[in-house]
Design a protein around this motif. Sequence first.
Motif, PDB file in Angstrom:
ATOM      1  N   UNK A 167       0.803  -1.226   0.000  1.00  0.00           N
ATOM      2  CA  UNK A 167       0.000   0.000   0.000  1.00  0.00           C
ATOM      3  C   UNK A 167       0.838   1.279   0.000  1.00  0.00           C
ATOM      4  N   UNK A 168       2.041   1.253   0.571  1.00  0.00           N
ATOM      5  CA  UNK A 168       2.890   2.442   0.573  1.00  0.00           C
ATOM      6  C   UNK A 168       4.078   2.210  -0.342  1.00  0.00           C
ATOM      7  N   UNK A 169       4.357   3.186  -1.162  1.00  0.00           N
ATOM      8  CA  UNK A 169       5.456   3.078  -2.116  1.00  0.00           C
ATOM      9  C   UNK A 169       6.532   4.086  -1.762  1.00  0.00           C
ATOM     10  N   UNK A 170       7.775   3.709  -1.994  1.00  0.00           N
ATOM     11  CA  UNK A 170       8.890   4.624  -1.826  1.00  0.00           C
ATOM     12  C   UNK A 170       9.071   5.375  -3.144  1.00  0.00           C
ATOM     13  N   UNK A 171       8.824   6.661  -3.133  1.00  0.00           N
ATOM     14  CA  UNK A 171       8.864   7.464  -4.349  1.00  0.00           C
ATOM     15  C   UNK A 171      10.003   8.473  -4.288  1.00  0.00           C
ATOM     16  N   UNK A 172      10.624   8.691  -5.427  1.00  0.00           N
ATOM     17  CA  UNK A 172      11.650   9.725  -5.542  1.00  0.00           C
ATOM     18  C   UNK A 172      11.114  10.832  -6.444  1.00  0.00           C
ATOM     19  N   UNK A 173      11.897  11.881  -6.614  1.00  0.00           N
ATOM     20  CA  UNK A 173      11.469  12.980  -7.476  1.00  0.00           C
ATOM     21  C   UNK A 173      11.373  12.566  -8.944  1.00  0.00           C
ATOM     22  N   UNK A 174      12.000  11.457  -9.324  1.00  0.00           N
ATOM     23  CA  UNK A 174      11.894  10.964 -10.693  1.00  0.00           C
ATOM     24  C   UNK A 174      10.525  10.357 -10.971  1.00  0.00           C
ATOM     25  N   UNK A 175       9.743  10.081  -9.914  1.00  0.00           N
ATOM     26  CA  UNK A 175       8.438   9.451 -10.065  1.00  0.00           C
ATOM     27  C   UNK A 175       7.276  10.407  -9.849  1.00  0.00           C
ATOM     28  N   UNK A 176       7.524  11.704  -9.883  1.00  0.00           N
ATOM     29  CA  UNK A 176       6.459  12.694  -9.755  1.00  0.00           C
ATOM     30  C   UNK A 176       5.556  12.558 -10.983  1.00  0.00           C
ATOM     31  N   UNK A 177       4.234  12.517 -10.799  1.00  0.00           N
ATOM     32  CA  UNK A 177       3.338  12.272 -11.943  1.00  0.00           C
ATOM     33  C   UNK A 177       3.113  13.503 -12.825  1.00  0.00           C
TER      34      UNK A 177
END
Length: 166
Positions: A63-73
């Motif tokens: 349910x929780x994902x580790x996101x970086x700035x490269x994955x901003x939608x």
Amino acid sequence: MQQDRARVDMSFWAILPVSLPALTITGIWVVYAMALYNQHVCPVDNWLYNQSCEEELHLQSGPTLCCTLENVPLISKCGTLPPESCFFSLICSTGSFIVMVIVLLRYAHVIEKHQNCVLNTAALSTGWICAAGLIMVGNFQCPVHRTTAAEVGVDQNAEGIFPAAG
């Protein structure tokens, strides 16, 4: 009778300006949903972005994902990778075609009702340039790993002029 039929036929063309934003906005949300489903971007409601993650986004689950700035939608990020890039190209090409038709119909309408003027021709030219730009954006995607648009332009220019430089 003939004049009433012409009004009915012209009222059909009034759907075009309304269909343009309806098609493009819906299409962009579908592209985002496809990118989210394929885990190419993080959800819009995720406001916590890390400097780095242990696993790439597409390898993560839960349910929780580790996101970086490269994955901003961003729109450009959502439409970069297949399969959503194909749909993004389709939406941009269709939208561009509708823009060209709307601008041409408006140009013809102004000529019919009034005389042709420089402003009308400038509007036609500007509209078609915008449509050509939308086709370019939609069909020539590049990865979003570069930091600025200037770097993308410089790199592509160098690769086109000096193939050994890229």
